[in-house]
Design an enzyme around this catalytic site. Structure first.
Site, PDB file in Angstrom:
ATOM      1  N   TYR A 166     -16.580   1.879   9.487  1.00 50.71           N
ATOM      2  CA  TYR A 166     -15.157   1.978   9.346  1.00 50.71           C
ATOM      3  C   TYR A 166     -14.407   2.661  10.864  1.00 50.71           C
ATOM      4  O   TYR A 166     -13.663   1.469  11.322  1.00 50.71           O
ATOM      5  CB  TYR A 166     -14.574   3.058   7.947  1.00 50.71           C
ATOM      6  CG  TYR A 166     -12.913   3.126   7.530  1.00 50.71           C
ATOM      7  CD1 TYR A 166     -12.743   2.645   7.421  1.00 50.71           C
ATOM      8  CD2 TYR A 166     -12.455   4.090   8.802  1.00 50.71           C
ATOM      9  CE1 TYR A 166     -11.057   2.371   7.366  1.00 50.71           C
ATOM     10  CE2 TYR A 166     -11.266   4.693   8.211  1.00 50.71           C
ATOM     11  CZ  TYR A 166     -10.672   3.639   7.381  1.00 50.71           C
ATOM     12  OH  TYR A 166      -9.185   3.646   7.678  1.00 50.71           O
ATOM     13  N   ASP A 214      -1.833 -12.562   5.189  1.00 51.12           N
ATOM     14  CA  ASP A 214      -3.383 -12.243   5.805  1.00 51.12           C
ATOM     15  C   ASP A 214      -2.899 -12.212   6.748  1.00 51.12           C
ATOM     16  O   ASP A 214      -3.296 -13.238   7.768  1.00 51.12           O
ATOM     17  CB  ASP A 214      -4.209 -14.184   5.134  1.00 51.12           C
ATOM     18  CG  ASP A 214      -5.437 -13.769   5.053  1.00 51.12           C
ATOM     19  OD1 ASP A 214      -6.378 -12.489   5.997  1.00 51.12           O
ATOM     20  OD2 ASP A 214      -6.525 -15.011   5.355  1.00 51.12           O
ATOM     21  N   ILE A 215      -3.849 -11.481   7.380  1.00 47.59           N
ATOM     22  CA  ILE A 215      -3.587 -10.991   8.419  1.00 47.59           C
ATOM     23  C   ILE A 215      -4.545 -11.452   9.907  1.00 47.59           C
ATOM     24  O   ILE A 215      -5.066 -11.613  10.774  1.00 47.59           O
ATOM     25  CB  ILE A 215      -4.045  -9.289   8.857  1.00 47.59           C
ATOM     26  CG1 ILE A 215      -4.925  -8.716   8.496  1.00 47.59           C
ATOM     27  CG2 ILE A 215      -1.992  -8.685   8.323  1.00 47.59           C
ATOM     28  CD1 ILE A 215      -5.020  -6.825   9.276  1.00 47.59           C
ATOM     29  N   GLY A 221       0.969  -0.772   0.048  1.00 46.96           N
ATOM     30  CA  GLY A 221      -0.143  -0.361  -0.189  1.00 46.96           C
ATOM     31  C   GLY A 221       0.744   0.786   0.120  1.00 46.96           C
ATOM     32  O   GLY A 221       2.185   1.372  -0.018  1.00 46.96           O
ATOM     33  N   MET A 222       0.219   2.595   0.028  1.00 50.90           N
ATOM     34  CA  MET A 222       0.803   3.842   0.090  1.00 50.90           C
ATOM     35  C   MET A 222       1.992   3.610   0.703  1.00 50.90           C
ATOM     36  O   MET A 222       3.185   3.895   0.966  1.00 50.90           O
ATOM     37  CB  MET A 222      -0.727   4.866  -0.399  1.00 50.90           C
ATOM     38  CG  MET A 222       0.553   6.306   0.062  1.00 50.90           C
ATOM     39  SD  MET A 222      -1.016   7.648  -0.583  1.00 50.90           S
ATOM     40  CE  MET A 222      -1.963   7.735   1.412  1.00 50.90           C
ATOM     41  N   LEU A 223       1.333   3.682   2.097  1.00 53.05           N
ATOM     42  CA  LEU A 223       2.295   4.158   3.737  1.00 53.05           C
ATOM     43  C   LEU A 223       3.104   2.748   3.728  1.00 53.05           C
ATOM     44  O   LEU A 223       4.627   3.119   3.570  1.00 53.05           O
ATOM     45  CB  LEU A 223       1.387   4.294   4.683  1.00 53.05           C
ATOM     46  CG  LEU A 223       2.396   4.194   6.068  1.00 53.05           C
ATOM     47  CD1 LEU A 223       3.456   6.195   5.939  1.00 53.05           C
ATOM     48  CD2 LEU A 223       1.501   4.679   7.378  1.00 53.05           C
ATOM     49  N   TRP A 233      -8.881  -2.522   5.804  1.00 53.89           N
ATOM     50  CA  TRP A 233      -9.585  -2.108   5.270  1.00 53.89           C
ATOM     51  C   TRP A 233      -9.580  -0.871   5.120  1.00 53.89           C
ATOM     52  O   TRP A 233      -9.822  -0.188   5.639  1.00 53.89           O
ATOM     53  CB  TRP A 233     -11.419  -2.725   6.141  1.00 53.89           C
ATOM     54  CG  TRP A 233     -12.479  -2.667   5.133  1.00 53.89           C
ATOM     55  CD1 TRP A 233     -13.105  -1.868   4.891  1.00 53.89           C
ATOM     56  CD2 TRP A 233     -13.296  -3.699   4.690  1.00 53.89           C
ATOM     57  NE1 TRP A 233     -13.956  -1.344   3.764  1.00 53.89           N
ATOM     58  CE2 TRP A 233     -14.018  -3.002   3.892  1.00 53.89           C
ATOM     59  CE3 TRP A 233     -13.113  -4.772   4.502  1.00 53.89           C
ATOM     60  CZ2 TRP A 233     -15.264  -3.736   2.998  1.00 53.89           C
ATOM     61  CZ3 TRP A 233     -14.269  -5.736   3.523  1.00 53.89           C
ATOM     62  CH2 TRP A 233     -15.607  -4.869   3.169  1.00 53.89           C
ATOM     63  N   THR A 234      -9.863  -0.353   3.275  1.00 54.98           N
ATOM     64  CA  THR A 234      -9.614   0.824   3.527  1.00 54.98           C
ATOM     65  C   THR A 234     -10.703   1.548   3.298  1.00 54.98           C
ATOM     66  O   THR A 234     -10.687   2.993   2.207  1.00 54.98           O
ATOM     67  CB  THR A 234      -7.979   1.138   2.814  1.00 54.98           C
ATOM     68  OG1 THR A 234      -8.196   0.783   0.928  1.00 54.98           O
ATOM     69  CG2 THR A 234      -7.519   1.145   3.423  1.00 54.98           C
ATOM     70  N   LYS A 290     -11.965   0.541  13.139  1.00 55.72           N
ATOM     71  CA  LYS A 290     -10.353   1.284  13.826  1.00 55.72           C
ATOM     72  C   LYS A 290     -10.303   1.306  15.107  1.00 55.72           C
ATOM     73  O   LYS A 290      -9.246   0.815  15.720  1.00 55.72           O
ATOM     74  CB  LYS A 290     -10.203   2.618  12.273  1.00 55.72           C
ATOM     75  CG  LYS A 290     -10.040   2.383  11.626  1.00 55.72           C
ATOM     76  CD  LYS A 290      -9.382   1.160  11.308  1.00 55.72           C
ATOM     77  CE  LYS A 290      -7.816   1.855  10.725  1.00 55.72           C
ATOM     78  NZ  LYS A 290      -6.184   0.710  10.294  1.00 55.72           N
TER      79      LYS A 290
END
Length: 276
Positions: free
Chosen positions: A121, A37-38, A10-12, A60-61, A125
């Site tokens: 979401y 797979d976390i 991913g981006m980060l 999940w984004t 989180k």
């Protein structure tokens, strides 16, 4: 040290791996979604074995998608993070979000502010955060993230600049635009400094609206910022409610030996040549 970066595609995650390479860390396991797979407890326990630092960017984004499938979103952002936290303990630095707050504040949210998420979401989180903190790990909340890898608001504005004469951008949501690469540098420094576990806010100083950010992007790109017109969020209805105010305070960095991130406008100037 041996590092494990989850969500490394991913981006980060990609920026974290790049920064680790730049500072000479050779023992880095970059685990993409295909690699780890976390939601698989056995795989998670095996992956963290031997790691000195675990940087978890996996999650999940799809904010709007979580509204229609909260169970699946929470399985990744909450339940899987609990498993990771149990396996990694204090070695874990987990990335979270401003979406754990309702956006009703008018001054920056402190690190010890009580979460009150508006959407599915954010609820997932927040569950993940509680698990990490209970295990002795650290949480880094970020917001309005953009970078060179993957879709994000800044890159979208640059693309649309060549497609449309004007753009309508909401001017009633306030937040701190944050460059993912700068955040990666900050967190790698944090891991090396080994500050006390807890919550840290990894966001730029200052704040603006999406409209203000879009105008700044155009200005930096040598385009006419007047092409960006202000509008309101109700013009763009979406399944998940967004916080109207996402500015986070940075008091926890004091005494850690790690500096808070610079002002968002300075950061954008540094980032744009990499994003174009």
């Amino acid at each position: 040290m041996r590092w494990l970066v989850t969500g490394a595609g991913g981006m980060l995650g990609r920026d974290l791996c790049a920064v680790l390479a730049e500072v000479g860390e050779a023992d880095v396991v970059a685990a993409t979604r295909a690699d780890l797979d976390i939601t698989d407890p056995a795989a998670v326990r095996a992956a963290v074995t031997g790691a000195d630092v675990v940087l978890n960017t996996a999650g999940w984004t799809d904010v709007d998608g979580a509204e229609s499938d909260e169970r699946a979103a929470t399985a990744i952002n909450g339940d899987a993070v609990r498993t990771l936290a149990a396996a990694a303990g204090p070695r874990l630095i987990h990335f979270s979000t401003d979406y754990v707050f309702d956006g009703a504040a008018t001054t920056p949210y402190r690190e010890d502010a009580v979460p009150a998420p508006l959407n599915a979401y954010g609820r997932g989180k927040a569950l993940g955060e509680r698990a990490v903190l209970a295990s002795g790990g650290s949480v880094v909340r970020t917001a309005w993230l953009y970078g060179a890898h993957g879709p994000n608001f800044v890159r979208t504005m640059l693309r649309l600049a060549g497609e449309r004469p004007t753009l309508d951008v909401v001017d009633d949501q306030v937040g701190p635009p944050t460059w993912s690469y700068a955040l990666a540098r900050q967190v790698v420094a944090m891991a090396g400094a080994r500050p006390a576990p807890g919550v840290y806010h990894g966001t730029a100083a200052g704040s603006t609206t999406w409209h203000g950010l879009a105008r700044a992007v155009f200005t930096e790109a040598g385009l006419d910022p007047a092409r960006i017109r202000p509008t309101t969020s109700d013009r763009f209805p979406r399944p998940a409610r967004r916080p109207a105010y996402s500015v986070l305070g940075h008091d926890a960095w004091s005494g850690t030996g790690v500096d808070p991130l610079p002002h968002w406008r300075t950061m954008l100037t540094d980032a744009l040549p990499v994003l174009r």
